[in-house]
Design an enzyme around this catalytic site. Sequence first.
Site, PDB file in Angstrom:
ATOM      1  N   HIS A 147      -2.012  10.678   9.638  1.00 39.47           N
ATOM      2  CA  HIS A 147      -0.871  10.737   8.808  1.00 39.47           C
ATOM      3  C   HIS A 147      -1.098  12.169   8.155  1.00 39.47           C
ATOM      4  CE1 HIS A 147      -3.211   9.448   5.546  1.00 39.47           C
ATOM      5  NE2 HIS A 147      -3.535   8.169   6.423  1.00 39.47           N
ATOM      6  N   HIS A 199      -4.119  13.052   6.392  1.00 38.52           N
ATOM      7  CA  HIS A 199      -5.178  13.663   7.131  1.00 38.52           C
ATOM      8  C   HIS A 199      -4.891  15.164   7.133  1.00 38.52           C
ATOM      9  CE1 HIS A 199      -5.595   9.451   8.557  1.00 38.52           C
ATOM     10  NE2 HIS A 199      -6.854   9.486   8.053  1.00 38.52           N
ATOM     11  N   GLN A 202     -19.230   0.218   8.675  1.00 45.11           N
ATOM     12  CA  GLN A 202     -18.537   0.044   7.267  1.00 45.11           C
ATOM     13  C   GLN A 202     -17.693  -0.867   6.838  1.00 45.11           C
ATOM     14  OE1 GLN A 202     -16.959   4.206   7.894  1.00 45.11           O
ATOM     15  NE2 GLN A 202     -15.263   3.533   6.666  1.00 45.11           N
ATOM     16  N   GLY A 262     -10.556  13.080   0.851  1.00 44.66           N
ATOM     17  CA  GLY A 262      -9.396  12.987  -0.121  1.00 44.66           C
ATOM     18  C   GLY A 262      -9.883  12.112  -1.244  1.00 44.66           C
ATOM     19  N   GLN A 263      -8.948  12.172  -2.147  1.00 49.94           N
ATOM     20  CA  GLN A 263      -9.109  11.744  -3.391  1.00 49.94           C
ATOM     21  C   GLN A 263      -8.581  10.303  -3.417  1.00 49.94           C
ATOM     22  OE1 GLN A 263     -10.301  12.388  -6.238  1.00 49.94           O
ATOM     23  NE2 GLN A 263      -9.127  11.024  -7.952  1.00 49.94           N
ATOM     24  N   ASP A 292      -9.670   7.900  -1.643  1.00 49.90           N
ATOM     25  CA  ASP A 292     -10.783   6.910  -1.579  1.00 49.90           C
ATOM     26  C   ASP A 292     -11.870   7.847  -2.584  1.00 49.90           C
ATOM     27  OD1 ASP A 292     -10.576   5.353   1.126  1.00 49.90           O
ATOM     28  OD2 ASP A 292      -9.485   7.336   1.688  1.00 49.90           O
ATOM     29  N   VAL A 324      -1.967  12.124  -1.019  1.00 51.82           N
ATOM     30  CA  VAL A 324      -0.694  12.573  -0.215  1.00 51.82           C
ATOM     31  C   VAL A 324      -0.016  11.253  -0.352  1.00 51.82           C
ATOM     32  CG1 VAL A 324       0.387  13.457   1.593  1.00 51.82           C
ATOM     33  CG2 VAL A 324      -1.594  14.661   1.047  1.00 51.82           C
ATOM     34  N   ARG A 335      -3.347   2.020   7.235  1.00 50.85           N
ATOM     35  CA  ARG A 335      -3.221   0.641   7.110  1.00 50.85           C
ATOM     36  C   ARG A 335      -1.634   0.437   6.793  1.00 50.85           C
ATOM     37  NH1 ARG A 335      -8.823   0.540   5.074  1.00 50.85           N
ATOM     38  NH2 ARG A 335     -10.023  -0.745   6.565  1.00 50.85           N
TER      39      ARG A 335
HETATM   40  P1  AMP Z   1      -9.696   7.647   6.803  1.00 48.93           P
HETATM   41  O1  AMP Z   1      -9.165   8.124   8.296  1.00 48.93           O
HETATM   42  O2  AMP Z   1      -9.019   6.613   6.238  1.00 48.93           O
HETATM   43  O3  AMP Z   1     -11.146   7.277   6.918  1.00 48.93           O
HETATM   44  O4  AMP Z   1      -9.499   8.922   5.902  1.00 48.93           O
HETATM   45  C1  AMP Z   1     -10.302  10.068   6.310  1.00 48.93           C
HETATM   46  C2  AMP Z   1     -10.270  10.976   5.303  1.00 48.93           C
HETATM   47  O5  AMP Z   1      -8.769  11.340   4.800  1.00 48.93           O
HETATM   48  C3  AMP Z   1     -10.791  10.272   4.020  1.00 48.93           C
HETATM   49  O6  AMP Z   1     -11.442  11.637   3.106  1.00 48.93           O
HETATM   50  C4  AMP Z   1      -9.647   9.821   3.185  1.00 48.93           C
HETATM   51  O7  AMP Z   1     -10.005   9.880   1.627  1.00 48.93           O
HETATM   52  C5  AMP Z   1      -8.560  10.931   3.348  1.00 48.93           C
HETATM   53  N1  AMP Z   1      -7.183  10.412   3.106  1.00 48.93           N
HETATM   54  C6  AMP Z   1      -6.678   9.237   3.677  1.00 48.93           C
HETATM   55  N2  AMP Z   1      -5.381   9.093   3.177  1.00 48.93           N
HETATM   56  C7  AMP Z   1      -5.173  10.079   2.424  1.00 48.93           C
HETATM   57  C8  AMP Z   1      -4.117  10.306   1.429  1.00 48.93           C
HETATM   58  N3  AMP Z   1      -2.958   9.680   1.350  1.00 48.93           N
HETATM   59  N4  AMP Z   1      -4.100  11.573   0.711  1.00 48.93           N
HETATM   60  C9  AMP Z   1      -5.294  12.282   0.914  1.00 48.93           C
HETATM   61  N5  AMP Z   1      -6.620  11.980   1.572  1.00 48.93           N
HETATM   62  C10 AMP Z   1      -6.369  10.986   2.217  1.00 48.93           C
END
Ligand code: AMP
Length: 271
Positions: free
Chosen positions: A25, A28, A52, A139-140, A142, A168, A179
């Site tokens: 999204h 990312h 995880q 990303g912040q 997490d 974002v 999710r």
């Molecule tokens: P994930 O696919 O959920 O493991 O996320 C991959 C990376 O994208 C991680 O570093 C997340 O923190 C970052 N991320 C996910 N959603 C957001 C968001 N809404 N804003 C900024 N970074 C994000």
Amino acid sequence: MQGLAAQWRKAGKSVGFVPTMGALHRGHLELVRRSRRENPVTVVSIYVNPLQFGPKEDFSQYPRTLKEDLSFLKKEKVQAVFTPSDKDMYPQGFCVQLEVTGSLVRGLCAPYRPGHFNGVATVVVKLLGAVQPTKLYLGQKDAQQAAILGQVLRDLNLGVQTVVCPIVREADGLAMSSRNRRLTPEGRRIAPTLYRALKAGKRLVDFGETKEEKVLAEIGKIIREERKIRLQYLEAVDPVTLQPASRIKPGTLVALAAYLDNVRLIDNIVV
Ligand code: AMP
């Protein structure tokens, strides 16, 4: 040097790496774009890491949209997408599991997701070995994960710099997440309450409030007004050490996790 990025690194190019679990999204996308701006080469990985997820968590329901993800990344002109299989990542005989210890895993998500950050640290260190990038983009959203990974990379002298990108959000404030697509229409309508509550807490701090109980009570009150939301935790911590902050000051991280429609959502704000 070996690894996916070796050819570019040997040619003197910096390589940005964005690890993801797919179902991509705009959150990312911003990481990818930042990496594209800061490096001539960007590598993205898509891998839903079983290590995880706890036994009762949503590993099997986690959205998987590889075809769309790949076309999305093609448009962004990334140089490589790494999509390893479970066998590539954890072949028979794989025997390593990193363990994250200390204050970074005392609060926030860690007590509710035992082993989660060990799984995250293990997979990210493994991915870094496979890719060997110059910079790692996180990303912040997490925030705990970003703080932990920054420390893990320093502790293990991996020589990779981390870059943490802002959260974002959708137009109504909901933090973007893979999710979110599992929310019902009603859940989706209610979900922005989380950020609305966090902002109300920040407003109190902007007006001079420093007591943690007062700020958290205000946030909690707004969230509890929505019967469908079940708050799992709401904490104020130091943004680097993640130690509890009894006095709130500018820069304090206020983070929460909540269930809505059986979907676990996280969000945070720096007040
Ligand atoms: P994930 O696919 O959920 O493991 O996320 C991959 C990376 O994208 C991680 O570093 C997340 O923190 C970052 N991320 C996910 N959603 C957001 C968001 N809404 N804003 C900024 N970074 C994000």
